[in-house]
Enzyme design. Structure first.
Site, PDB file in Angstrom:
ATOM      1  N   LEU A 159       0.827  -1.200   0.000  1.00 46.46           N
ATOM      2  CA  LEU A 159       0.000   0.000   0.000  1.00 46.46           C
ATOM      3  C   LEU A 159       0.869   1.261   0.000  1.00 46.46           C
ATOM      4  O   LEU A 159       0.592   2.213  -0.735  1.00 46.46           O
ATOM      5  CB  LEU A 159      -0.933  -0.007   1.203  1.00 46.46           C
ATOM      6  CG  LEU A 159      -1.901   1.179   1.309  1.00 46.46           C
ATOM      7  CD1 LEU A 159      -3.281   0.718   1.761  1.00 46.46           C
ATOM      8  CD2 LEU A 159      -1.376   2.228   2.292  1.00 46.46           C
ATOM      9  N   GLN A 187       2.322   1.755  -3.374  1.00 43.15           N
ATOM     10  CA  GLN A 187       1.282   2.255  -4.272  1.00 43.15           C
ATOM     11  C   GLN A 187       0.994   3.729  -4.028  1.00 43.15           C
ATOM     12  O   GLN A 187       0.843   4.513  -4.964  1.00 43.15           O
ATOM     13  CB  GLN A 187       0.007   1.443  -4.054  1.00 43.15           C
ATOM     14  CG  GLN A 187      -1.173   1.845  -4.895  1.00 43.15           C
ATOM     15  CD  GLN A 187      -1.216   1.111  -6.219  1.00 43.15           C
ATOM     16  OE1 GLN A 187      -0.336   0.333  -6.507  1.00 43.15           O
ATOM     17  NE2 GLN A 187      -2.221   1.385  -7.006  1.00 43.15           N
ATOM     18  N   GLU A 188       0.917   4.109  -2.767  1.00 43.50           N
ATOM     19  CA  GLU A 188       0.510   5.467  -2.430  1.00 43.50           C
ATOM     20  C   GLU A 188       1.609   6.493  -2.706  1.00 43.50           C
ATOM     21  O   GLU A 188       1.335   7.579  -3.210  1.00 43.50           O
ATOM     22  CB  GLU A 188       0.103   5.537  -0.954  1.00 43.50           C
ATOM     23  CG  GLU A 188      -1.171   4.769  -0.613  1.00 43.50           C
ATOM     24  CD  GLU A 188      -2.419   5.436  -1.166  1.00 43.50           C
ATOM     25  OE1 GLU A 188      -2.330   6.556  -1.664  1.00 43.50           O
ATOM     26  OE2 GLU A 188      -3.498   4.806  -1.095  1.00 43.50           O
ATOM     27  N   SER A 189       2.861   6.162  -2.355  1.00 47.08           N
ATOM     28  CA  SER A 189       3.892   7.204  -2.399  1.00 47.08           C
ATOM     29  C   SER A 189       5.272   6.732  -2.835  1.00 47.08           C
ATOM     30  O   SER A 189       6.198   7.550  -2.896  1.00 47.08           O
ATOM     31  CB  SER A 189       4.039   7.830  -1.007  1.00 47.08           C
ATOM     32  OG  SER A 189       4.640   6.894  -0.111  1.00 47.08           O
ATOM     33  N   TYR A 214      -6.662  -0.367  -8.160  1.00 44.66           N
ATOM     34  CA  TYR A 214      -5.978  -0.155  -6.884  1.00 44.66           C
ATOM     35  C   TYR A 214      -5.899  -1.456  -6.098  1.00 44.66           C
ATOM     36  O   TYR A 214      -4.836  -1.855  -5.608  1.00 44.66           O
ATOM     37  CB  TYR A 214      -6.746   0.904  -6.100  1.00 44.66           C
ATOM     38  CG  TYR A 214      -6.150   1.323  -4.776  1.00 44.66           C
ATOM     39  CD1 TYR A 214      -5.197   2.332  -4.721  1.00 44.66           C
ATOM     40  CD2 TYR A 214      -6.563   0.742  -3.590  1.00 44.66           C
ATOM     41  CE1 TYR A 214      -4.663   2.743  -3.506  1.00 44.66           C
ATOM     42  CE2 TYR A 214      -6.043   1.139  -2.373  1.00 44.66           C
ATOM     43  CZ  TYR A 214      -5.090   2.140  -2.339  1.00 44.66           C
ATOM     44  OH  TYR A 214      -4.569   2.535  -1.128  1.00 44.66           O
TER      45      TYR A 214
END
Length: 313
Positions: free
Chosen positions: A47, A50-52, A148
């Site tokens: 996660l 994926q996010e940053s 996602y």
């Protein structure tokens, strides 16, 4: 660039961290990744990737902040003081990483009665909100949310079975297979491990592949690597998550070239053949062809397929 470390473990989606993550975040992720049964170290690491991409200073155009990309209102409600310094700092990974795990657990509890896979429902709720997951009885039919969930799930599982990146011989086989398909028509949703096929309806522009036997972009790459003995997931975003990113100076023929604004938003993929060119199935109305890598302005990255992807995500 932070040094990468990889912890030992037998089950990538279990309690041990097997994904490679920046060294300074390993202990934080291992500890926070056991906050509740639905959250694991690998899932949390996926996660954050994926996010940053583990960037503690990341800020999205819509205002999401920090390594876990919290919106300010969400942070105000769910941010915690993870390191005990009497501050709830969204920019501090020692606060943001455990806050992200705690927030995931809160969401998991909120959607626990929704049918289906609990982890996927949790991830969908993290992206689209718990109300949407409840309303649709599972992962909602939003393309962004579905990508996602697929991407994080694939990334969390990518090392399962000890898979290795494609060899030079496998890459050459994949390129040869793709070259044999040059001239095949584009078909939205078309293509599988056996070759060209009729597609589905409909592309964002409303074009259907139901009457066209051919390939879309990820159908072509799936087919090419199936010929090399590597089973890729079906979508471009999931293929990126199930491959190993490579640095610009290390790109080799056979690597996959991805386009999109984020890992979840990847919308196109091609097979690199060298000298800045790739083979791809560009869009409805075109054919499989050679294209320059700068054919689209939103090049996201390049990644090398791994041999452990033995099922569709």
């Amino acid at each position: 660039m932070a040094a990468l470390v990889q912890a030992a473990g037998n089950d990538p989606i279990g309690t041990a961290l097997t994904m490679a993550v920046p060294a300074e975040y390993q202990n934080l992720i291992e500890e926070a990744g056991n906050t509740c049964p639905e959250v694991t170290p690998n899932l949390l690491a996926a996660l954050l990737t994926q996010e940053s991409q583990f960037n503690p200073k990341a800020q999205s155009p819509v205002g999401a902040q920090g390594i876990a990309q919290f919106m300010p209102s969400t942070w105000q409600e769910h941010g915690i003081d993870g390191n005990g310094d009497d501050k709830n700092d969204v920019w501090d990974p020692e606060d943001a990483i455990p806050s992200s795990a705690k927030y995931l657990c809160t969401i998991a509890e909120d959607v626990k009665d929704v049918p289906g896979d609990k982890q996927k429902n949790m991830l969908a709720a993290y992206n689209a909100g718990s109300d949407a997951v409840k309303r649709y009885g599972g992962v909602p039919p939003y393309k962004e949310t579905q990508n996602y969930v697929r991407s994080i799930t694939a990334l969390a599982n990518q090392n399962k079975g000890g898979g290795k990146v494609a060899t030079t011989e496998q890459a050459a086989t994949a390129i040869n297979a793709a070259e044999q398909m040059i001239g095949a028509p584009y078909s939205w949703g078309g293509g599988n491990a056996n070759g060209p096929s009729t597609g589905t309806c409909c592309s964002p522009s409303g074009r259907t592949g139901k009457s066209t036997k051919g390939f879309d972009c990820s159908g072509l790459t799936l087919y090419a690597y199936a010929k090399a003995g590597i089973a890729l997931p079906r979508t471009a975003a999931a293929q990126y998550a199930a491959s190993e990113p490579v640095k610009p100076g290390d790109v080799k023929p056979g690597d996959l070239v991805f386009y999109g604004a984020s890992a979840a938003g990847i919308h196109h993929v091609g097979i690199y053949v060298g000298s800045g060119w790739m083979i791809d199935a560009p869009r409805p109305g075109t054919q499989v062809r050679y294209s320059p890598m700068d054919t689209m302005p939103d090049l996201f990255g390049v990644a090398r397929p791994t041999s452990n992807n033995n099922k569709e995500i």
